[in-house]
Design an enzyme around this catalytic site. Sequence first.
Site, short mmCIF file in Angstrom:
data_model
loop_
_atom_site.label_atom_id
_atom_site.label_comp_id
_atom_site.label_asym_id
_atom_site.label_seq_id
_atom_site.Cartn_x
_atom_site.Cartn_y
_atom_site.Cartn_z
N SER A 211 1.78 35.52 -5.12
CA SER A 211 1.27 35.97 -6.41
C SER A 211 -0.09 36.62 -6.23
CB SER A 211 1.16 34.80 -7.39
OG SER A 211 0.44 35.18 -8.55
N TYR A 224 -1.93 26.37 -8.32
CA TYR A 224 -1.05 27.52 -8.10
C TYR A 224 -1.70 28.53 -7.15
CZ TYR A 224 2.27 31.25 -9.36
OH TYR A 224 3.23 32.23 -9.34
#
EC number: 1.1.1.100
Length: 317
Positions: A211, A224
Amino acid sequence: TTVAATKLTSLKATAGKLGYREICQVRQWAPLKSAMPHFGMLRCATSTVVKAQAQAQATATEQTTEEAVPKVESPVVVVTGASRGIGKAIALSLGKAGCKVLVNYARSAKEAEEVSKQIEEYGGEAITFGGDVSKEADVDSMMKTAVDKWGTIDVVVNNAGITRDTLLIRMKKSQWDEVIDLNLTGVFLCTQAATKIMMKKRKGRIINIASVVGLIGNIGQANYAAAKAGVIGFSKTAAREGASRNINVNVVCPGFIASDMTAKLGEDMEKKILGTIPLGRYGQPEYVAGLVEFLALSPASSYITGHTFSIHGGFAI
Protein backbone atom coordinates in the site's frame (compact mmCIF):
# COMPACT_ATOMS: atom_id res chain seq x y z
CA THR A 1 4.16 -39.35 -98.83
CA THR A 2 6.83 -39.15 -96.15
CA VAL A 3 10.39 -40.31 -96.49
CA ALA A 4 9.60 -43.10 -94.02
CA ALA A 5 6.69 -44.36 -96.17
CA THR A 6 8.79 -44.32 -99.35
CA LYS A 7 11.53 -46.34 -97.68
CA LEU A 8 9.01 -48.87 -96.38
CA THR A 9 7.49 -49.38 -99.87
CA SER A 10 10.93 -49.91 -101.37
CA LEU A 11 11.87 -52.35 -98.61
CA LYS A 12 8.69 -54.38 -99.15
CA ALA A 13 9.29 -54.58 -102.92
CA THR A 14 12.85 -55.74 -102.44
CA ALA A 15 11.83 -58.29 -99.85
CA GLY A 16 9.14 -59.66 -102.16
CA LYS A 17 11.69 -60.31 -104.85
CA LEU A 18 13.95 -62.06 -102.38
CA GLY A 19 11.11 -64.17 -100.94
CA TYR A 20 11.00 -62.64 -97.44
CA ARG A 21 7.24 -62.70 -96.97
CA GLU A 22 7.47 -61.92 -93.26
CA ILE A 23 8.95 -58.52 -94.01
CA CYS A 24 6.20 -57.83 -96.55
CA GLN A 25 3.65 -58.32 -93.76
CA VAL A 26 5.24 -55.62 -91.55
CA ARG A 27 2.62 -53.03 -90.65
CA GLN A 28 2.90 -49.46 -91.80
CA TRP A 29 4.92 -47.38 -89.37
CA ALA A 30 2.89 -44.94 -87.37
CA PRO A 31 4.02 -41.32 -87.58
CA LEU A 32 6.53 -40.38 -84.87
CA LYS A 33 4.24 -37.83 -83.21
CA SER A 34 1.56 -40.47 -82.53
CA ALA A 35 4.06 -42.68 -80.72
CA MET A 36 5.05 -39.96 -78.24
CA PRO A 37 2.89 -38.49 -75.48
CA HIS A 38 1.61 -34.97 -76.04
CA PHE A 39 3.79 -32.46 -74.24
CA GLY A 40 0.70 -30.76 -72.80
CA MET A 41 -0.47 -34.03 -71.28
CA LEU A 42 3.02 -34.65 -69.94
CA ARG A 43 3.04 -31.22 -68.32
CA CYS A 44 -0.32 -31.84 -66.65
CA ALA A 45 0.72 -35.23 -65.37
CA THR A 46 4.00 -33.86 -64.07
CA SER A 47 2.24 -30.92 -62.41
CA THR A 48 -0.22 -33.25 -60.69
CA VAL A 49 2.60 -35.42 -59.35
CA VAL A 50 4.56 -32.40 -58.11
CA LYS A 51 1.51 -30.97 -56.37
CA ALA A 52 0.78 -34.30 -54.71
CA GLN A 53 4.39 -34.60 -53.55
CA ALA A 54 4.38 -31.02 -52.22
CA GLN A 55 1.13 -31.59 -50.37
CA ALA A 56 2.44 -34.79 -48.83
CA GLN A 57 5.63 -33.03 -47.79
CA ALA A 58 3.69 -30.11 -46.27
CA THR A 59 1.49 -32.50 -44.32
CA ALA A 60 4.53 -34.37 -43.03
CA THR A 61 6.17 -31.06 -42.05
CA GLU A 62 3.06 -29.93 -40.16
CA GLN A 63 2.90 -33.21 -38.29
CA THR A 64 6.60 -32.98 -37.41
CA THR A 65 6.17 -29.37 -36.25
CA GLU A 66 3.19 -30.27 -34.08
CA GLU A 67 5.19 -33.05 -32.49
CA ALA A 68 8.26 -30.85 -31.99
CA VAL A 69 6.46 -27.88 -30.37
CA PRO A 70 5.53 -28.69 -26.75
CA LYS A 71 2.02 -27.90 -25.59
CA VAL A 72 1.92 -24.69 -23.58
CA GLU A 73 0.14 -25.23 -20.27
CA SER A 74 -1.97 -22.50 -18.69
CA PRO A 75 -0.21 -20.85 -15.72
CA VAL A 76 -1.44 -21.92 -12.28
CA VAL A 77 -2.12 -18.94 -10.03
CA VAL A 78 -2.97 -18.59 -6.34
CA VAL A 79 -4.64 -15.30 -5.38
CA THR A 80 -5.24 -14.67 -1.68
CA GLY A 81 -8.11 -12.49 -0.52
CA ALA A 82 -9.72 -12.91 -3.92
CA SER A 83 -13.42 -12.84 -3.08
CA ARG A 84 -13.87 -9.07 -3.49
CA GLY A 85 -12.23 -5.74 -4.22
CA ILE A 86 -8.73 -5.70 -5.68
CA GLY A 87 -8.25 -9.43 -5.14
CA LYS A 88 -11.41 -10.23 -7.09
CA ALA A 89 -10.33 -7.99 -9.97
CA ILE A 90 -6.92 -9.69 -10.05
CA ALA A 91 -8.42 -13.20 -10.04
CA LEU A 92 -10.83 -12.31 -12.85
CA SER A 93 -8.13 -10.63 -14.92
CA LEU A 94 -5.81 -13.64 -14.66
CA GLY A 95 -8.71 -16.00 -15.31
CA LYS A 96 -9.60 -14.10 -18.49
CA ALA A 97 -5.95 -14.36 -19.52
CA GLY A 98 -6.24 -18.15 -19.46
CA CYS A 99 -4.80 -18.95 -16.04
CA LYS A 100 -5.97 -21.68 -13.72
CA VAL A 101 -6.88 -19.77 -10.58
CA LEU A 102 -7.20 -20.79 -6.94
CA VAL A 103 -9.51 -18.21 -5.36
CA ASN A 104 -8.64 -17.89 -1.68
CA TYR A 105 -11.03 -16.40 0.86
CA ALA A 106 -11.33 -16.24 4.64
CA ARG A 107 -15.05 -15.76 5.28
CA SER A 108 -16.73 -14.74 2.00
CA ALA A 109 -17.40 -18.21 0.59
CA LYS A 110 -20.39 -17.18 -1.51
CA GLU A 111 -18.50 -14.29 -3.10
CA ALA A 112 -15.52 -16.54 -3.82
CA GLU A 113 -17.76 -19.05 -5.56
CA GLU A 114 -19.13 -16.26 -7.74
CA VAL A 115 -15.60 -15.25 -8.74
CA SER A 116 -14.79 -18.86 -9.58
CA LYS A 117 -17.98 -19.15 -11.62
CA GLN A 118 -17.15 -16.00 -13.59
CA ILE A 119 -13.70 -17.32 -14.44
CA GLU A 120 -15.24 -20.54 -15.74
CA GLU A 121 -17.69 -18.51 -17.83
CA TYR A 122 -14.67 -16.89 -19.46
CA GLY A 123 -13.50 -20.38 -20.41
CA GLY A 124 -10.93 -20.68 -17.63
CA GLU A 125 -10.53 -23.00 -14.67
CA ALA A 126 -10.93 -22.05 -11.02
CA ILE A 127 -11.33 -23.54 -7.58
CA THR A 128 -12.00 -21.90 -4.23
CA PHE A 129 -10.17 -22.42 -0.96
CA GLY A 130 -11.23 -21.11 2.42
CA GLY A 131 -8.28 -20.51 4.70
CA ASP A 132 -6.49 -18.04 6.96
CA VAL A 133 -3.13 -17.10 5.42
CA SER A 134 -1.76 -16.18 8.84
CA LYS A 135 -1.94 -19.87 9.79
CA GLU A 136 0.83 -22.09 8.46
CA ALA A 137 -1.35 -25.20 8.28
CA ASP A 138 -3.94 -23.38 6.15
CA VAL A 139 -1.27 -22.05 3.80
CA ASP A 140 0.33 -25.47 3.34
CA SER A 141 -3.07 -27.00 2.66
CA MET A 142 -3.91 -24.27 0.15
CA MET A 143 -0.71 -24.76 -1.82
CA LYS A 144 -1.16 -28.53 -1.73
CA THR A 145 -4.69 -28.15 -3.08
CA ALA A 146 -3.42 -26.21 -6.10
CA VAL A 147 -0.60 -28.69 -6.76
CA ASP A 148 -2.89 -31.71 -6.39
CA LYS A 149 -5.36 -30.16 -8.82
CA TRP A 150 -3.00 -28.76 -11.47
CA GLY A 151 0.45 -30.17 -10.77
CA THR A 152 2.33 -26.99 -9.90
CA ILE A 153 2.13 -23.30 -8.98
CA ASP A 154 3.48 -20.64 -11.35
CA VAL A 155 2.26 -17.39 -9.80
CA VAL A 156 1.23 -16.28 -6.32
CA VAL A 157 -0.48 -12.96 -5.63
CA ASN A 158 -0.49 -12.11 -1.93
CA ASN A 159 -3.42 -9.74 -1.60
CA ALA A 160 -5.20 -10.76 1.62
CA GLY A 161 -5.24 -8.03 4.22
CA ILE A 162 -7.24 -6.30 6.95
CA THR A 163 -7.31 -2.96 8.75
CA ARG A 164 -7.84 -2.19 12.43
CA ASP A 165 -7.55 1.57 12.40
CA THR A 166 -7.07 3.65 15.53
CA LEU A 167 -4.60 6.19 16.85
CA LEU A 168 -1.30 4.83 18.08
CA ILE A 169 -1.92 5.84 21.72
CA ARG A 170 -5.23 3.96 21.72
CA MET A 171 -4.16 0.90 19.77
CA LYS A 172 -4.46 -2.41 21.60
CA LYS A 173 -1.82 -5.05 21.18
CA SER A 174 -4.45 -7.39 19.79
CA GLN A 175 -5.19 -4.86 17.03
CA TRP A 176 -1.50 -4.61 16.26
CA ASP A 177 -0.99 -8.37 16.26
CA GLU A 178 -4.02 -9.11 14.11
CA VAL A 179 -2.92 -6.76 11.33
CA ILE A 180 0.73 -7.79 11.44
CA ASP A 181 -0.17 -11.50 11.47
CA LEU A 182 -2.40 -11.38 8.42
CA ASN A 183 -0.84 -8.59 6.37
CA LEU A 184 2.83 -9.41 6.94
CA THR A 185 3.17 -12.91 8.37
CA GLY A 186 0.62 -14.14 5.84
CA VAL A 187 2.79 -12.82 3.01
CA PHE A 188 5.82 -14.51 4.55
CA LEU A 189 4.09 -17.89 4.87
CA CYS A 190 2.61 -17.86 1.35
CA THR A 191 5.84 -16.67 -0.26
CA GLN A 192 7.88 -19.28 1.59
CA ALA A 193 5.54 -22.13 0.65
CA ALA A 194 5.33 -21.03 -2.99
CA THR A 195 9.08 -20.54 -3.31
CA LYS A 196 9.73 -24.14 -2.28
CA ILE A 197 7.53 -25.30 -5.16
CA MET A 198 8.92 -22.83 -7.69
CA MET A 199 12.55 -23.63 -6.87
CA LYS A 200 12.09 -27.19 -8.12
CA LYS A 201 11.25 -26.03 -11.63
CA ARG A 202 13.46 -22.93 -11.45
CA LYS A 203 10.69 -20.53 -12.39
CA GLY A 204 7.98 -18.49 -10.74
CA ARG A 205 6.51 -15.07 -10.09
CA ILE A 206 5.29 -13.62 -6.83
CA ILE A 207 3.44 -10.31 -6.57
CA ASN A 208 2.80 -8.86 -3.13
CA ILE A 209 0.12 -6.23 -2.69
CA ALA A 210 1.30 -3.58 -0.22
CA SER A 211 0.00 0.00 0.00
CA VAL A 212 1.03 3.60 -0.46
CA VAL A 213 0.58 3.78 3.32
CA GLY A 214 3.64 1.57 3.62
CA LEU A 215 5.62 4.26 1.80
CA ILE A 216 4.43 7.45 3.51
CA GLY A 217 2.47 6.37 6.61
CA ASN A 218 -1.00 7.49 7.61
CA ILE A 219 -2.63 8.76 10.78
CA GLY A 220 -4.52 6.02 12.60
CA GLN A 221 -2.81 3.20 10.69
CA ALA A 222 0.44 2.52 12.53
CA ASN A 223 -0.18 -1.23 12.43
CA TYR A 224 -1.19 -1.23 8.76
CA ALA A 225 1.70 1.03 7.72
CA ALA A 226 4.19 -1.15 9.58
CA ALA A 227 2.84 -4.32 7.95
CA LYS A 228 2.87 -2.89 4.43
CA ALA A 229 6.32 -1.35 4.84
CA GLY A 230 7.42 -4.76 6.06
CA VAL A 231 6.01 -6.37 2.91
CA ILE A 232 8.13 -4.04 0.78
CA GLY A 233 11.36 -4.82 2.63
CA PHE A 234 10.55 -8.52 2.81
CA SER A 235 9.88 -8.66 -0.95
CA LYS A 236 13.22 -7.07 -1.80
CA THR A 237 15.00 -9.77 0.20
CA ALA A 238 12.86 -12.54 -1.31
CA ALA A 239 13.69 -11.19 -4.77
CA ARG A 240 17.42 -11.39 -4.06
CA GLU A 241 17.17 -14.92 -2.71
CA GLY A 242 14.91 -16.19 -5.49
CA ALA A 243 16.76 -14.63 -8.42
CA SER A 244 19.21 -17.52 -8.86
CA ARG A 245 16.21 -19.82 -9.40
CA ASN A 246 14.47 -17.44 -11.80
CA ILE A 247 11.81 -16.46 -9.26
CA ASN A 248 10.69 -12.85 -9.64
CA VAL A 249 9.24 -11.02 -6.63
CA ASN A 250 7.66 -7.59 -6.96
CA VAL A 251 5.39 -5.27 -4.97
CA VAL A 252 2.36 -3.22 -5.99
CA CYS A 253 1.34 -0.28 -3.78
CA PRO A 254 -2.20 0.95 -4.49
CA GLY A 255 -3.44 4.31 -3.30
CA PHE A 256 -7.11 5.24 -3.01
CA ILE A 257 -8.96 2.56 -4.96
CA ALA A 258 -12.74 2.61 -5.40
CA SER A 259 -14.40 0.10 -3.09
CA ASP A 260 -17.49 -0.51 -0.98
CA MET A 261 -15.80 1.55 1.74
CA THR A 262 -15.14 4.59 -0.46
CA ALA A 263 -18.71 4.41 -1.73
CA LYS A 264 -19.95 4.93 1.82
CA LEU A 265 -17.88 8.06 2.45
CA GLY A 266 -19.76 11.31 2.68
CA GLU A 267 -19.51 13.94 -0.03
CA ASP A 268 -17.35 16.22 2.10
CA MET A 269 -14.88 13.45 2.97
CA GLU A 270 -14.66 12.32 -0.63
CA LYS A 271 -13.99 15.88 -1.76
CA LYS A 272 -11.11 16.17 0.71
CA ILE A 273 -9.60 12.85 -0.40
CA LEU A 274 -9.85 13.60 -4.11
CA GLY A 275 -8.28 16.97 -3.45
CA THR A 276 -5.07 15.19 -2.37
CA ILE A 277 -4.88 13.18 -5.61
CA PRO A 278 -3.38 15.07 -8.58
CA LEU A 279 -5.47 13.05 -11.05
CA GLY A 280 -8.55 13.99 -9.05
CA ARG A 281 -10.27 10.60 -8.95
CA TYR A 282 -10.17 7.19 -7.34
CA GLY A 283 -8.36 4.36 -9.02
CA GLN A 284 -10.29 1.29 -10.10
CA PRO A 285 -9.53 -2.29 -8.98
CA GLU A 286 -9.02 -3.17 -12.65
CA TYR A 287 -6.08 -0.74 -12.83
CA VAL A 288 -4.27 -2.71 -10.16
CA ALA A 289 -5.28 -5.99 -11.79
CA GLY A 290 -3.82 -4.88 -15.12
CA LEU A 291 -0.46 -4.12 -13.53
CA VAL A 292 -0.47 -7.43 -11.67
CA GLU A 293 -1.30 -9.31 -14.87
CA PHE A 294 1.68 -7.69 -16.57
CA LEU A 295 4.03 -8.67 -13.74
CA ALA A 296 2.59 -12.18 -13.53
CA LEU A 297 2.42 -13.18 -17.19
CA SER A 298 4.20 -10.86 -19.59
CA PRO A 299 7.59 -11.88 -21.02
CA ALA A 300 8.40 -8.16 -20.92
CA SER A 301 8.36 -8.26 -17.10
CA SER A 302 10.78 -11.19 -16.84
CA TYR A 303 13.68 -8.82 -16.13
CA ILE A 304 11.85 -6.97 -13.36
CA THR A 305 12.33 -8.14 -9.78
CA GLY A 306 12.59 -6.55 -6.35
CA HIS A 307 10.73 -3.48 -7.57
CA THR A 308 7.91 -1.54 -5.93
CA PHE A 309 5.22 -0.15 -8.24
CA SER A 310 2.99 2.67 -7.00
CA ILE A 311 -0.45 3.09 -8.53
CA HIS A 312 -2.03 6.05 -6.74
CA GLY A 313 -2.86 8.82 -9.22
CA GLY A 314 0.04 10.93 -8.01
CA PHE A 315 -1.04 10.89 -4.35
CA ALA A 316 2.46 10.08 -3.06
CA ILE A 317 4.61 11.98 -5.55
